[in-house]
Design an enzyme around this catalytic site. Structure first.
Site, short mmCIF file in Angstrom:
data_model
loop_
_atom_site.label_atom_id
_atom_site.label_comp_id
_atom_site.label_asym_id
_atom_site.label_seq_id
_atom_site.Cartn_x
_atom_site.Cartn_y
_atom_site.Cartn_z
N GLY A 137 58.39 50.72 5.85
CA GLY A 137 57.64 51.27 6.97
C GLY A 137 56.36 50.44 7.17
N GLY B 154 31.99 71.08 17.82
CA GLY B 154 32.48 72.00 16.80
C GLY B 154 32.69 73.35 17.43
N HIS C 21 31.88 65.65 26.77
CA HIS C 21 32.56 64.81 25.78
C HIS C 21 32.78 63.39 26.32
CE1 HIS C 21 33.48 67.89 22.76
NE2 HIS C 21 33.42 68.72 23.80
N ASP D 216 53.12 51.20 7.09
CA ASP D 216 51.98 51.36 6.18
C ASP D 216 52.22 50.69 4.83
OD1 ASP D 216 51.07 52.87 8.26
OD2 ASP D 216 51.45 54.81 7.30
N GLU E 274 33.84 60.94 24.77
CA GLU E 274 34.97 60.29 24.10
C GLU E 274 36.31 60.55 24.76
OE1 GLU E 274 33.22 62.82 23.12
OE2 GLU E 274 34.35 64.29 21.95
N CYS F 200 28.15 67.82 22.44
CA CYS F 200 28.50 69.25 22.56
C CYS F 200 27.81 70.08 21.47
CB CYS F 200 30.02 69.41 22.57
SG CYS F 200 30.51 70.99 23.27
N TYR F 201 28.57 70.60 20.49
CA TYR F 201 27.90 71.37 19.43
C TYR F 201 26.81 70.52 18.77
CZ TYR F 201 27.15 74.10 15.18
OH TYR F 201 26.57 74.82 14.18
N LYS G 226 46.32 54.12 12.53
CA LYS G 226 47.65 53.49 12.59
C LYS G 226 47.65 52.17 13.37
CE LYS G 226 52.07 54.02 11.64
NZ LYS G 226 52.58 54.52 10.36
#
Ligand code: XMP
Length: 513
Positions: A228, A55, A172, A230, A174, A82-83, A369
Site C-alpha cells: 500500500g 470548537g 471559517h 503508506d 479554511e 470561530c470558537y 495522505k
C-alpha cells in the site's frame, strides 16, 4: 528538525485538519495540538504563529476549553477562528454572548464586509461571501481591538489588535465556501507571521532522512511491507536513510491483484535493502478453504498475515526498531481531549506479539495522505505505487463472495485487470476514488456461440468519495462500461454476465463484503 512551525491549537472543531492542510498547502509546516497541551510544550515548538481552531463549546460556560493567558504575552501572532476568536476576545477582556434567534446567530453563507486596511484582509475585495457557523457572538471587543469585518447581522465578524498581532474571525476561512479564505490564511502566514514558505517536500525529505539516521544509528529496522502507499513510502524513506540496516518483509498472500506482488518487488529493487518476499499463497488459501463468512475471512487474513510476519521476523532475531507507516490523521489527538488513536494496520493486524523490538519508528506520522504521495514521488517510487487506489488488507478474499479458491481468485484477477486497464485507457482513473471487480456467487444462464453457458456473474464497482465514509456510485460513461463488459465476457473464462453496481454508501458499503 528545525523549521518554521505554525501551532494549531485544537478546541475540538470539525475543521482542525482542514486548517492544517491549508497551511501546509502554503508550504508552511504546522502541527495540531490539543488545547490541553502544557504551555511549556507549546513554547518548545517555538511557533512563528498560532491558530486557534473552532470548537463546539461556548466560552462563557463552565468547563469550556480555555487557554493559559500567558500565551498572549509571548509576542507570537495569533489567529482565532470561530470558537478560537470568541475565546481570544473573552480572554482579553471582551464579552461573548449567546445570539438570539433573530440577531447575530449565523449558519451558512453570509455576505461579509471587510476592512481591507487590516493586514489579514489586504489585497482582498471589500465584500465577499464568508461561511459562518456560530450561535455566540462578540458583543464587546476587547481593549486594543477593533472590528475589522461585519455582516448584516453580526457587527464583529472579525476583530484585530494589529499592534499585538492578534486577529480573530467568526467565520471559517479554511472552508471552500469562504471566498478568499485561503488568501486570508496566506496573509496571516506571510505578512503577519513572516513565514518563508520553505516547507517543501524536498526539504522535508532531507530533514526526515537526517533525523532517521540520527535516531537509528547502527540499529536494525524491520518493516512489514503491504504494498500500500503508506508502507511503501515508509520503506522507501528508510531505505534511503539506512538501507543496509533495513529488512522489509513482504507477505504475498496470493490474493493481490494481477501483477501487484511483482510490481512491489520491482519497485524496491533499486535499493540496497534486505527485501524478503514470502510466498504464502498456499497457507492463506488452505486456511480460507470452506469459509464463507466475510468477517471470518477478514480475521483469517489478518491472523495469518501476522503469523507469517512473525515467523520471518524471528529468523532475524531481535530487532532494534519496528517501523510502521502510520500517517498524521491517525495520530492527531482531537481537541475534545480524546486519547491518540494509533492505527491498527489492517494489513499487519496491530503490533506483532512475538517480535522483540526496542522502539517503533513512524517516519510518516506528520504527513497527510496526499503529502505521503508527494514524498513517494520525491523518493522516485513508481507512480503505480504512489497513486494507487486503496486496496483492502484482506485483498481479494473479500471480493470473492462465498468460498475463496485459487481458481476464483485467478478469474477475478483477470476480470479486474481488464476493468482497470480500460478505465486507465479512457483516462477515467483520475475521476474515481476506487474501482474494482467483485466475483459474485451467482451463476446465470447465457449463450456463447451455440453453446449454453452457466457461469458466474461479475459485478463492477466504481465510487467517488472524499473520505470513504460516504460514497456515490460513479457515473462512468456507457461506452466504457460496454468495452469492459465485452472484453471480460470474451477474455475471461467462467464469467457469463457483467453487472454494474449503482448503490451509494450508505446504504451499501464500498466493498461487497
Ligand atoms: P467499506 O466497504 O467499509 O470500505 O465501505 C471503505 C474503505 O475501506 C476499505 N476496506 C478495508 N480496508 N481492511 C482494509 O484494509 C478491510 O477489512 C477493509 N474493508 C473495507 C475499502 O476498500 C474502502 O476503501
Amino acid at each position: 528538525m528545525t523549521m518554521q512551525t505554525i501551532l494549531i491549537l485544537d478546541f475540538g472543531g470539525q475543521y482542525g485538519q482542514l486548517i492544517a492542510r491549508r497551511v501546509r498547502e502554503c508550504d508552511v509546516y504546522c502541527e495540531i495540538k490539543p488545547w490541553t497541551t502544557p504551555l511549556a510544550q507549546m513554547r518548545a515548538m517555538d511557533p512563528i504563529g498560532i491558530i486557534f481552531t473552532g470548537g463546539p463549546g461556548s466560552v462563557y460556560l463552565d468547563g469550556a476549553p480555555r487557554v493559559d493567558p500567558a500565551i498572549f504575552t509571548w509576542g507570537v501572532p495569533i489567529l482565532g477562528i470561530c470558537y478560537g476568536c470568541q475565546l481570544m476576545a473573552q480572554s482579553l477582556g471582551g464579552r461573548v454572548i449567546s445570539a438570539q434567534e433573530d440577531t447575530a446567530r449565523e449558519y451558512g453563507e453570509s455576505r461579509t464586509y471587510y476592512d481591507v486596511s487590516c493586514k489579514l484582509f489586504q489585497r482582498l475585495p471589500v465584500q465577499s461571501v464568508s461561511w459562518m457557523s456560530h450561535s455566540d457572538y462578540i458583543d464587546q471587543v476587547p481593549e486594543g481591538f477593533v472590528s475589522t469585518a461585519h455582516t448584516d447581522t453580526c457587527p464583529s465578524a472579525a476583530i484585530a489588535d494589529e499592534r499585538r498581532g492578534f486577529y480573530g474571525v467568526q467565520f471559517h476561512p479554511e472552508v471552500g465556501h469562504t471566498e478568499h479564505g485561503v488568501d486570508m490564511i496566506r496573509n496571516f502566514l506571510f505578512d503577519i507571521c513572516r513565514a518563508k514558505g520553505s516547507w517543501t517536500m524536498g526539504n522535508y525529505k532531507n530533514a526526515v532522512i537526517a533525523g532517521l539516521r540520527e535516531k537509528i544509528g547502527t540499529g536494525n529496522v524491520l518493516l512489514a511491507l503491504s504494498g500500500g502507499v503508506d508502507s511503501s513510502v515508509a520503506a522507501a524513506l528508510l531505505a534511503e536513510a539506512v538501507g543496509p540496516q533495513l529488512t522489509c518483509v513482504f507477505v504475498d498472500h496470493g490474493l493481490m491483484r494481477r501483477k501487484e506482488a511483482d510490481e512491489v518487488e520491482r519497485a524496491f529493487a533499486p535499493w540496497d535493502i534486505d527485501f524478503v518476499r514470502v510466498d504464502a499463497e498456499e497457507r492463506f488459501l488452505s486456511r480460507l478453504a470452506g469459509v464463507e463468512d466475510p468477517e471470518r475471512k477478514r480475521k483469517i487474513m489478518g491472523d495469518e498475515f501476522i503469523r507469517v510476519f512473525e515467523e520471518e521476523a524471528q529468523t532475524l532475531g531481535k530487532v532494534k526498531f519496528l517501523a510502521q507507516g502510520t500517517i498524521y490523521p491517525d495520530v492527531i489527538e482531537s481537541g475534545a481531549g480524546s486519547a491518540a488513536v494509533i492505527k491498527s494496520h489492517h494489513n499487519v493486524g496491530g503490533l506483532p506479539g512475538h517480535v522483540e523490538f526496542d522502539e517503533i519508528v513512524e517516519p510518516l506520522r506528520m504527513l497527510f495522505k496526499d503529502e505521503v504521495r508527494r514524498l513517494g514521488r520525491e523518493l522516485n517510487l513508481p507512480e503505480y505505487l504512489v497513486s494507487r487506489q486503496p486496496f483492502p488488507g484482506p485483498g481479494l478474499a473479500i471480493r470473492i463472495i462465498g468460498e475463496v479458491t485459487k481458481e476464483k481468485a485467478d478469474t477475478l484477477r483477470r476480470a479486474d485487470f481488464i476493468f482497470r486497464d480500460e478505465v486507465a485507457r479512457a483516462g477515467e482513473d483520475k475521476n474515481l476514488s476506487q474501482y474494482f471487480a467483485v466475483l459474485t456467487n451467482t451463476r446465470s444462464v447465457g449463450v456463447m456461440g451455440d453453446r449454453r453457458t452457466y457461469d458466474y456473474t461479475l459485478a463492477l464497482r466504481a465510487v467517488t468519495t472524499s473520505d470513504f465514509m460516504t460514497a456515490s456510485w460513479a457515473r462512468i460513461p456507457y461506452p466504457l462500461l460496454d468495452r469492459v463488459s465485452t472484453r471480460i465476457i470474451n477474455e475471461v473464462e467462467g464469467i457469463s454476465r457483467v453487472t454494474y453496481d449503482i448503490t451509494n454508501k450508505p446504504p451499501a458499503t464500498v466493498e461487497w463484503e
